[in-house]
Design a protein around this motif. Sequence first.
Motif, PDB file in Angstrom:
ATOM      1  N   THR A  33      -6.112   6.385  11.791  1.00 23.52           N
ATOM      2  CA  THR A  33      -6.268   6.238  10.674  1.00 23.52           C
ATOM      3  C   THR A  33      -8.069   5.550  10.436  1.00 23.52           C
ATOM      4  N   CYS A  36      -7.687   1.564   9.368  1.00 23.90           N
ATOM      5  CA  CYS A  36      -7.305   1.180   7.906  1.00 23.90           C
ATOM      6  C   CYS A  36      -6.306  -0.142   7.873  1.00 23.90           C
ATOM      7  N   GLN A  38      -4.644  -1.020   5.302  1.00 26.87           N
ATOM      8  CA  GLN A  38      -3.203  -0.137   4.239  1.00 26.87           C
ATOM      9  C   GLN A  38      -3.075   0.481   4.131  1.00 26.87           C
ATOM     10  N   PRO A  39      -2.647   1.047   5.667  1.00 30.34           N
ATOM     11  CA  PRO A  39      -2.788   2.920   5.486  1.00 30.34           C
ATOM     12  C   PRO A  39      -0.757   3.327   4.051  1.00 30.34           C
ATOM     13  N   ILE A  40      -1.438   4.385   3.475  1.00 32.54           N
ATOM     14  CA  ILE A  40      -0.784   5.005   2.788  1.00 32.54           C
ATOM     15  C   ILE A  40       0.083   5.246   3.197  1.00 32.54           C
ATOM     16  N   HIS A  41       1.832   5.424   3.407  1.00 35.83           N
ATOM     17  CA  HIS A  41       2.540   5.756   3.833  1.00 35.83           C
ATOM     18  C   HIS A  41       3.161   7.279   3.114  1.00 35.83           C
ATOM     19  N   ARG A  71       1.241   7.897   8.232  1.00 31.84           N
ATOM     20  CA  ARG A  71       0.278   7.213   7.876  1.00 31.84           C
ATOM     21  C   ARG A  71      -0.750   7.774   7.827  1.00 31.84           C
ATOM     22  N   CYS A  74      -6.668   4.318   3.443  1.00 31.23           N
ATOM     23  CA  CYS A  74      -6.260   4.441   2.001  1.00 31.23           C
ATOM     24  C   CYS A  74      -7.125   5.018   1.169  1.00 31.23           C
ATOM     25  N   CYS A  82     -10.241  -3.280   2.689  1.00 31.34           N
ATOM     26  CA  CYS A  82     -10.165  -2.897   3.729  1.00 31.34           C
ATOM     27  C   CYS A  82     -11.995  -1.880   4.565  1.00 31.34           C
ATOM     28  N   TYR A 431       5.094   9.296  -1.999  1.00 25.11           N
ATOM     29  CA  TYR A 431       5.059   8.013  -1.607  1.00 25.11           C
ATOM     30  C   TYR A 431       5.981   7.210  -0.898  1.00 25.11           C
ATOM     31  N   LYS A 434       2.742   1.310   2.453  1.00 24.95           N
ATOM     32  CA  LYS A 434       1.506   1.373   2.590  1.00 24.95           C
ATOM     33  C   LYS A 434       1.201  -0.080   3.387  1.00 24.95           C
ATOM     34  N   GLY A 435       0.455  -0.385   3.791  1.00 24.16           N
ATOM     35  CA  GLY A 435       0.719  -1.258   5.043  1.00 24.16           C
ATOM     36  C   GLY A 435       1.483  -0.920   6.159  1.00 24.16           C
TER      37      GLY A 435
END
Length: 460
Positions: A33, A36, A38-41, A71, A74, A82, A431, A434-435
């Motif tokens: 990442t 990052c 707040q990575p997106i899950h 992950r 974002c 970020c 989705y 995140k985070g």
Amino acid sequence: MPACTTNPHVLAGVIARLNAPDYDRWAAQIRATGGCRQPIHLRGKVEYHDQATGRLLHRYTTRHEPDGILRLPCKTRRASRCPACAEIYRADTYHLIRAGLIGGKGVPESVTGHPTLFVTLTAPSFGTVHARCEKNGRVLPCHARRNAETCPHGHVMSCTAKHRPDDPHLGEPLCPDCYDYTGSVLFNALAPLLWKRFADSLRRRLAKLGGLTLKDLREHLTVSFAKVAEYQRRGVVHFHAVIRLDGPGGPAAPPPPWATTDALTQVVRYAAKAVSATVPAYDDQPERVMRWGGQLDTRPITLDGDLTDQAVAGYIAKYATKAAECVGTLDRRINPLDNLDAFNLREHPKRLIAECLRLGAIGDLADLRLTNWAHMLGFRGHFSTRSRHYSTTLGELRAVREQHVRDQEITTGRLPLFEEDTVLVISEWTYAGKGYSLGDQIIAAAITGTRIPDMAGGAR
């Protein structure tokens, strides 16, 4: 060690993650990442099938990943949210702008001979504000007046302070009750329309200068540009733009001989003064006309000197990752039912936000969507934009980076090598949040060398 690690629940999370059997894979995801915040899950799978036979060639699923998720960064442009992803956006914007000045990434090097200006369009004054003034390296008093007037609200319209660059009072009005908060908010809301009319006026004026109709102009000349919006400390936006004249179809051809740098300068100055946007009448208020401010700056861009291609590209890229945080506003949308006093805002940004909410409730101004954009002080345009023929696109730069990652995956054996024309790709993704948890935040910061954000959105 950060103070938050004394929390037993956080410590337990750190210990559990470090001792998990899939920790190495989790750490690999975090490194991927790029730091990052707040990575997106994502949860799901992707399958590769042979188009001719339907045979499954390869499957990737998050079922075997740590926590059952993948992950991903974002990819926000905003450094306040970020820094890591914003830095990638800044670098991409830098190369996009610079390619339009010196060539490369699909733009011919001959573009350096095209007339090009760096233009700054400012907002008008809505009241006297505290400012930092310098002359010959010396800081001058803000607004020193010997016989300063006293406003109707009892404030002496003078300030003898020599403000520091980080002085929080910079941009705030000498008298908040005299300041035109309504005008400031409405100008921000109409700034995108003013820019559109400025660009249209520019083309019409160029057509007239060349003895052409507007329809015929595209057969002789193309106006290419890239711009960015910047917030001044007082809470209004102004635009920085690179404006270039090309031949028909873009930078591959030179513009006609009459389209010179001097001609472009003349046309820019005319268009900036000519255009306006009208705020409709509402309640007991009459129509109001908005125009650009009188401080118009037009300078040619050179390969050496003070205003080089590197300086311009760096300047625009820097502001492409910023928003209104320099004013002290919030970095998220505001609900009309929110209590602004609970956000610990300074009086100036709080009054700007309150004015957005007040005007947004008026039916005649509904099209401006001021309530939705109160956290941006009324501005709802794109921060960074470019015309079609200026240079490459952010999408093309990202596609090259994604192809590089894919090639690495194939080289390391994580992804088989397929003939793309013979493979059917089926993806299913959902989705999943995140985070990070607080414990994961600490480990991720240690892995990537980034700072740990606190609960208020800052960092330490």
